[in-house]
Design a protein around this motif. Sequence first.
Motif, mmCIF file in Angstrom:
data_model
loop_
_atom_site.group_PDB
_atom_site.id
_atom_site.type_symbol
_atom_site.label_atom_id
_atom_site.label_comp_id
_atom_site.label_asym_id
_atom_site.label_seq_id
_atom_site.Cartn_x
_atom_site.Cartn_y
_atom_site.Cartn_z
ATOM 1 N N MET B 17 0.824 -1.194 0.000
ATOM 2 C CA MET B 17 0.000 0.000 0.000
ATOM 3 C C MET B 17 0.865 1.254 0.000
ATOM 4 S SD MET B 17 -3.072 -1.012 2.572
ATOM 5 C CE MET B 17 -4.210 0.319 2.333
ATOM 6 N N LEU B 18 1.936 1.219 0.762
ATOM 7 C CA LEU B 18 2.821 2.392 0.793
ATOM 8 C C LEU B 18 3.439 2.631 -0.580
ATOM 9 C CD1 LEU B 18 4.618 2.314 4.238
ATOM 10 C CD2 LEU B 18 2.685 3.675 3.475
ATOM 11 N N MET B 19 3.862 1.513 -1.237
ATOM 12 C CA MET B 19 4.441 1.634 -2.576
ATOM 13 C C MET B 19 3.414 2.229 -3.532
ATOM 14 S SD MET B 19 7.551 0.394 -2.980
ATOM 15 C CE MET B 19 7.700 -0.364 -4.576
ATOM 16 N N PHE B 20 2.186 1.726 -3.409
ATOM 17 C CA PHE B 20 1.133 2.193 -4.313
ATOM 18 C C PHE B 20 0.853 3.675 -4.084
ATOM 19 C CE2 PHE B 20 -3.410 2.418 -5.643
ATOM 20 C CZ PHE B 20 -3.152 2.182 -6.984
ATOM 21 N N SER B 21 0.925 4.105 -2.836
ATOM 22 C CA SER B 21 0.686 5.514 -2.549
ATOM 23 C C SER B 21 1.772 6.367 -3.207
ATOM 24 C CB SER B 21 0.626 5.724 -1.042
ATOM 25 O OG SER B 21 1.633 6.564 -0.601
ATOM 26 N N LEU B 22 3.002 5.870 -3.154
ATOM 27 C CA LEU B 22 4.105 6.601 -3.799
ATOM 28 C C LEU B 22 3.892 6.652 -5.312
ATOM 29 C CD1 LEU B 22 6.638 7.836 -2.586
ATOM 30 C CD2 LEU B 22 7.912 5.886 -3.426
ATOM 31 N N PHE B 23 3.421 5.536 -5.858
ATOM 32 C CA PHE B 23 3.151 5.461 -7.295
ATOM 33 C C PHE B 23 2.068 6.465 -7.696
ATOM 34 C CE2 PHE B 23 0.203 3.447 -10.373
ATOM 35 C CZ PHE B 23 1.000 3.519 -11.492
ATOM 36 N N LEU B 24 1.020 6.521 -6.898
ATOM 37 C CA LEU B 24 -0.061 7.477 -7.174
ATOM 38 C C LEU B 24 0.462 8.907 -7.152
ATOM 39 C CD1 LEU B 24 -3.121 6.152 -5.159
ATOM 40 C CD2 LEU B 24 -2.906 6.386 -7.628
ATOM 41 N N LEU B 25 1.327 9.177 -6.173
ATOM 42 C CA LEU B 25 1.877 10.526 -6.054
ATOM 43 C C LEU B 25 2.652 10.896 -7.318
ATOM 44 C CD1 LEU B 25 2.795 13.034 -4.408
ATOM 45 C CD2 LEU B 25 4.719 11.673 -3.659
ATOM 46 N N LEU B 26 3.498 9.950 -7.798
ATOM 47 C CA LEU B 26 4.399 10.291 -8.893
ATOM 48 C C LEU B 26 3.673 10.388 -10.227
ATOM 49 C CD1 LEU B 26 7.552 8.257 -7.941
ATOM 50 C CD2 LEU B 26 7.098 10.676 -7.663
ATOM 51 N N ARG B 27 2.643 9.582 -10.436
ATOM 52 C CA ARG B 27 1.984 9.629 -11.736
ATOM 53 C C ARG B 27 0.934 10.723 -11.769
ATOM 54 N NH1 ARG B 27 -3.169 6.781 -12.412
ATOM 55 N NH2 ARG B 27 -2.625 6.139 -14.511
ATOM 56 N N GLY B 28 0.761 11.393 -10.628
ATOM 57 C CA GLY B 28 -0.399 12.262 -10.479
ATOM 58 C C GLY B 28 -0.452 13.431 -11.407
ATOM 59 N N HIS B 29 0.641 13.800 -12.066
ATOM 60 C CA HIS B 29 0.535 15.089 -12.728
ATOM 61 C C HIS B 29 -0.312 15.081 -13.991
ATOM 62 C CE1 HIS B 29 1.265 19.210 -12.684
ATOM 63 N NE2 HIS B 29 1.438 19.198 -13.974
ATOM 64 N N GLY B 34 -2.149 11.584 -7.611
ATOM 65 C CA GLY B 34 -1.701 12.822 -7.000
ATOM 66 C C GLY B 34 -1.588 12.717 -5.491
ATOM 67 N N GLY B 35 -1.243 13.840 -4.895
ATOM 68 C CA GLY B 35 -0.922 13.844 -3.474
ATOM 69 C C GLY B 35 -2.086 13.469 -2.589
ATOM 70 N N PHE B 36 -3.276 13.940 -2.942
ATOM 71 C CA PHE B 36 -4.424 13.706 -2.066
ATOM 72 C C PHE B 36 -4.760 12.226 -1.972
ATOM 73 C CE2 PHE B 36 -8.745 13.757 -0.643
ATOM 74 C CZ PHE B 36 -8.763 14.804 0.263
ATOM 75 N N VAL B 37 -4.907 11.600 -3.137
ATOM 76 C CA VAL B 37 -5.227 10.164 -3.156
ATOM 77 C C VAL B 37 -4.097 9.375 -2.542
ATOM 78 C CG1 VAL B 37 -6.181 8.375 -4.586
ATOM 79 C CG2 VAL B 37 -6.246 10.715 -5.371
ATOM 80 N N THR B 115 3.874 16.461 -2.748
ATOM 81 C CA THR B 115 4.413 15.719 -1.608
ATOM 82 C C THR B 115 3.924 16.344 -0.313
ATOM 83 O OG1 THR B 115 6.369 15.551 -2.985
ATOM 84 C CG2 THR B 115 6.531 14.705 -0.751
ATOM 85 N N GLY B 116 3.897 17.673 -0.283
ATOM 86 C CA GLY B 116 3.387 18.359 0.895
ATOM 87 C C GLY B 116 1.948 17.971 1.163
ATOM 88 N N VAL B 117 1.139 17.968 0.089
ATOM 89 C CA VAL B 117 -0.272 17.592 0.242
ATOM 90 C C VAL B 117 -0.373 16.193 0.814
ATOM 91 C CG1 VAL B 117 -2.392 17.085 -1.000
ATOM 92 C CG2 VAL B 117 -1.083 19.103 -1.596
#
Lengths: 120, 141, 494
Positions: B17-29, B34-37, B115-117
């Motif tokens: 789950m942590l990896m997936f959260s990082l993945f979501l952050l990076l592909r978010g643009h 993104g950061g929120f999800v 990342t801040g979000v």
Amino acid sequence: MEVALAIVIGALYAAGLYMMLRRSMVKLIAGLVLLGYASNLLIFVVSRLTRARPPLVPEGAQGIAEPFADPVPQALILTAIVIGFGLQAFALVLVRRAYQAVNNDDLDQVTASDRPDLQQ
Amino acid sequence: MTSIILVVATRLIFPLMLMFSLFLLLRGHDAPGGGFVGGLMAASAFALFALATSVTRARDALRRSTFRLIGIGLLFAFVSGLPGLFAGSPFLRALWTSTELPVIGKLSSVLLFDTGVLLVVVGVTLTIVFAMAEADEEEEE
Amino acid sequence: MLPILIPFLMAILSIINWGNRVLHRFLALAGSVGLLFAALALLTTVNEQGILSSNIGDWPAPFGIVLVADLPAAIMILMAAIVGLAVLVYATASMDKGRERFGYYPLILLLLMGMCGAFLTGDLFNLYVWFEIMLIASFALLALGGSRAQLEGSVKYFALNLLVSAFMLTGIGLLYGMTGSLNLAALAQTLRAAGPEQPVTTVAIFFMIAFGIKAAMFPLYFWLPASYHTPPVAVSAIFAGLLTKVGVFALIRVFTLLFVQDTAWTHGLLLAGAALTMLSGVLGAMAFDDIRRIFAFHIISQIAYMVLGLALFVPMALAGTIFYMVHHILVIVSLFLVSGLIARAGGSYFKAQLGGLYGTRPLLALLFLVPALSLSGVPPLSGFWAKLTLLRVTLAQELWLVAAIALLVGLLTLFSMVRIWLSAFWGPPGPAAASVTPMRAGERRALYGSTLALVTLTLALSLFAGPAFELAERASEQLLDPAGYIAAVLGEGS
């Protein structure tokens, strides 16, 4: 579709106001929540409902083909939902604390701020 | 109410789950994410951990206090606005580097903001979840 | 831009170091001093160069979020900075440890940030967001510490303000559906061009109700006296001085820039509301024994004068309103701080328990007398000039009844102030005086110093009423001439 949603919005406003007019604190909060939903839904509907593309520019393209959904109200609603969520969470905690202090759910008993003898 | 199945499954799912959260952050643009999800995903990972073990252990695993996470996240978002200010354009002007990195794509001040979000969302959600879970645990005792 | 960023940064640093009281104090003071300088700089720039605007993230104006600094906004930010600094200094000596540890200082900083944002924003939805930021900070401040009266006060405050949010959101939604934009400048253009078939006035009423509740106008003011006297003085002073003014400011902004189609109806409604608010506020003040509640009711009746200026809707009256806001912020905050000092020196907030303070605390008596007389509009003081301007316009428009009410309310205000004076400062020491503990030197310096500074500012405003009024007049010209505002936001030629 608009008509159906308009009826839903009206019902939500009515239910929210009705709940707020009750004497219970919990119902007061529930009413406020319903009012919040009603206004969010209102923003959603006034921006015209379309069965259209999401407002995302596809890879490599320069713009989006019409018709596409208006992204602004969605952003507004999202912001409003998040803010509303925060406020409601706070409201629940507040009501719980107030309930513990007053030991009653009846808003007619919430009178300590008007009675000097109950202030320290 | 610790269930062995939940504990074992959590051990597997938690890092995923942590990896997936990082993945979501990076592909978010440019894609959904993104950061929120990402933040919600990371927060639910910790919430799951707290369910499987205990709130105290989840707090230890988080290593920072939740308030501090919120603060750091806000600081990230704040800092991401500054480069634009120094470059003579308004606050929060997005700046992009020209080099393309693998996976992440272009580095930008927007990523810093996101990342801040993420950190703020994790902090806020976990503050609420932990507080409620602790109230529950106290009542059970 | 800076007035938002400085308190934000300090609040962030405080949150990172949660629970460290000494550092919080230091950061809060540094933040408010920084805010004061930023506000001064902003005011001088706006005064010299006209309206400034900044597009956040560099997205062009009707689409992105805009911050606009015109003169009224800059003046209000300066006032917020002054009051913030004074109250924070006062708080360092009067706040208890528990509240300090639970984040009193970061919350005040967030509140100041929310206010500056609400003053500066050029976008209706953004105004809503800043309002919510202020709200969350103020809820937490109000409920912090949590005695029973305080919690109940917060429930009332909270319920009304959530209702405001719902109303405002509804208004925003309808407006967006009608025009397709929420940028204030763009809205000002489209709404002026809108035909009579558009329900503009209906939407205007939504905003009037929302901001009217915020500003504590006539039928909807009950939440204010039910909640403002419950938290500690350093909290209620900042609420009293600034929160309601944000509502008034939003009313002014919206009803000068957007809703001017049907002034006879909307502004007539405001006029009636103002007159009734004045009367009911001051009559409420007569009925209570708690000094803080008396002041809370006076906020209501004084707010009405500001709305009156807006309702009259001529340059002179709006200038009077702006001058009145500045005057009232200074005066009411010093009165609340003085009420804290009275409680500290006399042992109670209740008139019946007090007495004889003139003999033991002559300086305190002076500190009470100046803002109290100014509030009721006794000649050389700032309140007189503010009231005089508004009255002259009212008479010029031949609204005899409103003018009579305004005069009567001034008289009743004076009467209520004299009653406090008689019972708290005159006569033998009251029964509560026995419980008073002597003040430490540092405490005395912070408490009296901050109050004295505000009272001196009131005196300065009275002495230099001329130049201050000229500034207010220029601000009101900017308000009544939206072309300048639109040009600054959307660029020339639009």
